[in-house]
Design an enzyme around this catalytic site. Structure first.
Site, PDB file in Angstrom:
ATOM      1  N   LYS A 116     119.438  73.653 -49.365  1.00  0.00           N
ATOM      2  CA  LYS A 116     118.398  73.753 -48.761  1.00  0.00           C
ATOM      3  C   LYS A 116     117.795  72.601 -48.169  1.00  0.00           C
ATOM      4  O   LYS A 116     117.094  72.479 -47.105  1.00  0.00           O
ATOM      5  CB  LYS A 116     117.111  74.667 -49.496  1.00  0.00           C
ATOM      6  CG  LYS A 116     117.438  76.153 -49.515  1.00  0.00           C
ATOM      7  CD  LYS A 116     116.348  76.874 -50.238  1.00  0.00           C
ATOM      8  CE  LYS A 116     116.816  78.099 -50.825  1.00  0.00           C
ATOM      9  NZ  LYS A 116     117.065  79.058 -50.007  1.00  0.00           N
ATOM     10  N   GLU A 200     107.634  73.092 -51.026  1.00  0.00           N
ATOM     11  CA  GLU A 200     107.185  73.471 -49.589  1.00  0.00           C
ATOM     12  C   GLU A 200     105.548  73.895 -49.800  1.00  0.00           C
ATOM     13  O   GLU A 200     105.140  74.623 -50.771  1.00  0.00           O
ATOM     14  CB  GLU A 200     107.810  74.740 -49.213  1.00  0.00           C
ATOM     15  CG  GLU A 200     109.002  74.356 -48.435  1.00  0.00           C
ATOM     16  CD  GLU A 200     110.007  75.206 -47.883  1.00  0.00           C
ATOM     17  OE1 GLU A 200     109.705  76.693 -48.108  1.00  0.00           O
ATOM     18  OE2 GLU A 200     110.956  75.210 -47.472  1.00  0.00           O
ATOM     19  N   HIS A 235     111.232  89.314 -52.539  1.00  0.00           N
ATOM     20  CA  HIS A 235     111.721  88.531 -51.371  1.00  0.00           C
ATOM     21  C   HIS A 235     113.234  88.921 -51.094  1.00  0.00           C
ATOM     22  O   HIS A 235     113.925  88.436 -50.563  1.00  0.00           O
ATOM     23  CB  HIS A 235     112.347  87.149 -52.272  1.00  0.00           C
ATOM     24  CG  HIS A 235     110.961  86.319 -52.636  1.00  0.00           C
ATOM     25  ND1 HIS A 235     110.224  86.150 -51.690  1.00  0.00           N
ATOM     26  CD2 HIS A 235     110.697  85.788 -53.820  1.00  0.00           C
ATOM     27  CE1 HIS A 235     108.985  85.443 -52.201  1.00  0.00           C
ATOM     28  NE2 HIS A 235     109.338  85.163 -53.530  1.00  0.00           N
ATOM     29  N   ARG A 297     126.666  83.529 -41.442  1.00  0.00           N
ATOM     30  CA  ARG A 297     127.547  85.073 -41.643  1.00  0.00           C
ATOM     31  C   ARG A 297     126.953  86.074 -40.878  1.00  0.00           C
ATOM     32  O   ARG A 297     125.668  85.905 -40.475  1.00  0.00           O
ATOM     33  CB  ARG A 297     127.624  85.351 -43.185  1.00  0.00           C
ATOM     34  CG  ARG A 297     126.082  85.300 -43.697  1.00  0.00           C
ATOM     35  CD  ARG A 297     126.279  86.138 -45.324  1.00  0.00           C
ATOM     36  NE  ARG A 297     125.011  85.740 -45.903  1.00  0.00           N
ATOM     37  CZ  ARG A 297     123.915  86.380 -45.846  1.00  0.00           C
ATOM     38  NH1 ARG A 297     123.610  87.643 -44.728  1.00  0.00           N
ATOM     39  NH2 ARG A 297     122.557  86.097 -46.285  1.00  0.00           N
TER      40      ARG A 297
END
Ligand code: ADP
Length: 638
Positions: A116, A200, A235, A297
């Site tokens: 990430k 974040e 999530h 993908r």
């Protein structure tokens, strides 16, 4: 063009890829584990290769076995689907090294997007807006905490190697930071073997918006607009749609242009998704949408994009892997109508969404005109949901002129689809679609958690269902007919001047004697559907997708665990550890039939009366879910 293709996956995505391959005249090779020997994807493929035991890490995740299967069958290409090996750069490389065509992103793109922090840096360099936060190498807890304090709470700590919603911690106050960091790092180390994190700003009112992109080996990149996947549980996406509600053409243009820049930054080839997070507190605004990550993908939710664009994304993947340019120019791609997908899972919302595995004694997935209704599934009636893999039963997809119609259609589709005795989230999905928040297009990723219990269907059947069920039993007793279609409607059913009767019914959780008074009058305001359960003298009534089982009962009631009609049901999910009878055997009341191991205890199930074993549906070792008919005993003549 590619002539033969091995699908390194299972379930609905393997079946979906086989569908397109077949249309393109490509020979298909399936791979399967022990648990999947009889699976639908195996039945559909031209050829199938056994690759090992049921556990995925010994079969579907073993790259060498898959490449060997391709070699052995002469397959030219490998499509990984999603999950399993689809984002494994080493496997992608091994496929290419073996002289096979990899239908997926290049190993270098997969690697570039795999972590990430690296992905975010790359995006920043490409001028793609990223969520404000800290990305640095310095992992000292004091330093990280100082960074979080500066960003301002709430913040989200994310494992740089994280995925699948794991390795994330929301922190609301400075004092909680250290504990959250420690637990996040622990989870990251054990799940991903890498405990580095980034921080974040936690976006309040977050919506998950993602853009489908395609790149080819000729340097072209196009986007196929956005999807909204904000309806999530822990999530994990639950319902996805395209286009995103409330997206203005200007915002869309900026967002999709950023996605194309992102793809170009990694010379992207094939299908990919750029995921963004939007602060939707004041609607969707281009300056409040930030890059989150790229998935290299095909996504689970790709069908909604296919529905609104008319493009077969798997066909594009195959053509691009074969070296062809992207089959359409950006200007040719347009949005038509609205599409929504719901993921029908074998899980029980009433028990905290625990997976509900076992045989699908009944499975009915609504079929309507293909232009409006689409089902993607890897199972058919009689198949089992195995405990080894993701317990998804099907994806139900609708396409309509506008969003309101699409929601109505999907609710209809859900209410007319069912599985039994495996429990599903159908009623939960139906309620999500029914909520004011979803209907108004105003759902953030926290919606399900906030709505809580209101989305969980009640275990008890509504009172009018007992009445409808009694009428149903009576009607059938009168005509002595089994329905020829799986559905019977009771809308506006009237019983004029019928004599007073009563019906004994075994329903959800209890047995009731339901009196039927003459002239029972039901208005059109409610419509109840009934569906017979194969192999059982029982039927289901549905309320908002939630099935309620009813069966005629004798007044004297049945024995524990057994219905009065001789159907011996599993009282709870478990494993059959002994079978003491064979089909056709004569049995005496009280005789042991089957022993079930559940909750670490053994439960003997016995014959409720003298009779013969008409059906034996399990064997030693069978995993069964609650309500599965294990044995059916025909009562001996008196
Ligand atoms: P994973 O790779 O594990 O799927 P993502 O980075 O894609 O993790 O995030 C998963 C989900 O977490 C998102 O769809 C969103 O709901 C939520 N999320 C991620 N980042 C933030 C953030 N900065 N603020 C609020 N929610 C976030």
């Amino acid at each position: 063009m590619i002539e033969s293709l091995l699908i390194a996956n299972r379930g609905e995505i393997a079946c979906r890829i086989i569908d397109t391959a077949r249309e393109l005249g490509i020979r298909t090779v399936a791979v399967y584990s022990d648990a999947d020997a009889q699976a639908r994807h195996v039945r559909m493929a031209d050829e199938a290769v056994h690759i090992g035991p049921s556990a995925a890490r010994e079969s579907y995740l073993v790259g060498e076995k898959i490449i060997a299967a391709a070699k052995q069958t002469g397959a030219q290409a490998i499509h990984p689907g999603y999950g399993f090996l689809s984002e494994n750069a080493d496997f992608a490389q091994a496929v290419a090294d073996a002289g096979l065509i990899w239908i997926g992103a290049t190993p270098s793109s997969i690697r570039a997007m795999g972590l990430k922090d690296a992905a975010k840096k790359l995006m920043q360099d490409a001028g793609v807006p990223t969520t404000p936060g800290y990305l640095g190498e310095n992992q000292d807890p004091d330093h990280l905490k100082a960074q979080a304090d500066e960003i301002g709470y709430p913040v989200l700590i994310k494992a740089v190697a994280g995925g699948g919603g794991k390795g994330m911690r929301r922190v609301d106050a400075s004092g909680d930071f250290r504990d959250a960091l420690e637990s996040c790092k622990r989870e990251a180390a054990s799940s991903f073997g890498d405990d580095r994190v980034l921080i974040e700003k936690y976006i309040l009112s977050p919506r998950h918006i993602e853009v489908q992109i395609f790149g080819d080996t000729h340097g072209n990149v196009v986007h196929l607009f956005e999807r909204d996947c904000s309806l999530q549980r822990r999530h994990q996406k639950v319902i996805e749609e395209a286009p995103a509600p409330g997206m203005s053409p200007e915002t869309r243009e900026e967002l999709c242009a950023a996605a194309v820049r992102a793809a170009k930054a990694v010379d992207y080839v094939g299908a990919g998704t750029i995921e963004f997070i939007a602060d939707a507190s004041e609607g969707l605004r281009a300056d409040r949408i930030w890059f989150m990550e790229m998935n290299t993908r095909l996504q689970v939710e790709h069908p909604v994009t296919e529905e609104i664009t008319g493009v077969d994304l798997v066909e594009w993947q195959i053509r691009i892997a074969a070296g062809e340019p992207i089959p359409a120019k950006q200007e040719q791609l347009k949005i038509h109508g609205h599409a929504i997908e719901a993921r029908l899972y074998a899980e029980d919302p009433a028990t905290g969404f625990l997976p509900s595995t076992g045989k699908l004694a009944a499975l009915h997935l609504f079929e309507g005109p293909r232009t409006s209704f689409r089902v993607e599934t890897g199972v058919e009636q009689g198949d089992a949901v195995s405990p080894f893999y993701d317990p998804m039963i099907a994806k139900l997809i609708v396409h309509a002129e506008n969003r309101a119609d699409a929601i109505d259609d999907l609710q209809h589709m859900i209410n007319k689809s069912h599985a039994w005795p495996v429990k599903t989230n159908a009623g939960f999905l139906w309620r999500c679609l029914d909520s004011d928040a979803f209907r108004s297009g105003d759902v953030t990723t926290g919606f399900i958690a906030d709505a809580g219990e209101t989305l969980i269907p009640a275990p008890e059947a509504p009172d009018e269902f007992w009445h409808a069920a009694a009428l149903h039993v009576m009607e059938r007793a009168d005509t002595l007919e089994v329905e020829t279609t799986p559905w019977t409607s009771f809308s506006g059913f009237r019983l004029n001047a019928a004599p007073r009767r009563e019906v004994a019914l075994a329903g959800p959780g209890e047995t009731r004697i339901v009196p039927i008074t003459g002239g029972g009058d039901y208005d059109d305001a409610w419509l109840i559907e009934a569906s017979r359960i194969p192999g059982e003298e029982a039927f289901l009534l549905f309320d908002g997708g939630q099935p309620y089982r009813f069966a005629p009962a004798r007044h004297e009631g049945g024995a524990g665990g057994a219905a009065a009609d001789g159907a011996i049901l599993a009282p709870m999910p478990g494993k059959v550890i002994a079978v003491d009878v064979a089909a056709g055997d004569n049995v005496a009341a009280g005789q042991k039939l089957v022993t079930l191991e559940a909750m670490k205890m053994e439960h003997s199930l016995t014959a409720p009366f003298d009779g013969t074993v008409a059906e034996l549906n399990v064997e030693t070792g069978s995993q069964v879910s609650e309500g599965t008919v294990l044995v059916l005993v025909d009562k001996a003549e008196e």
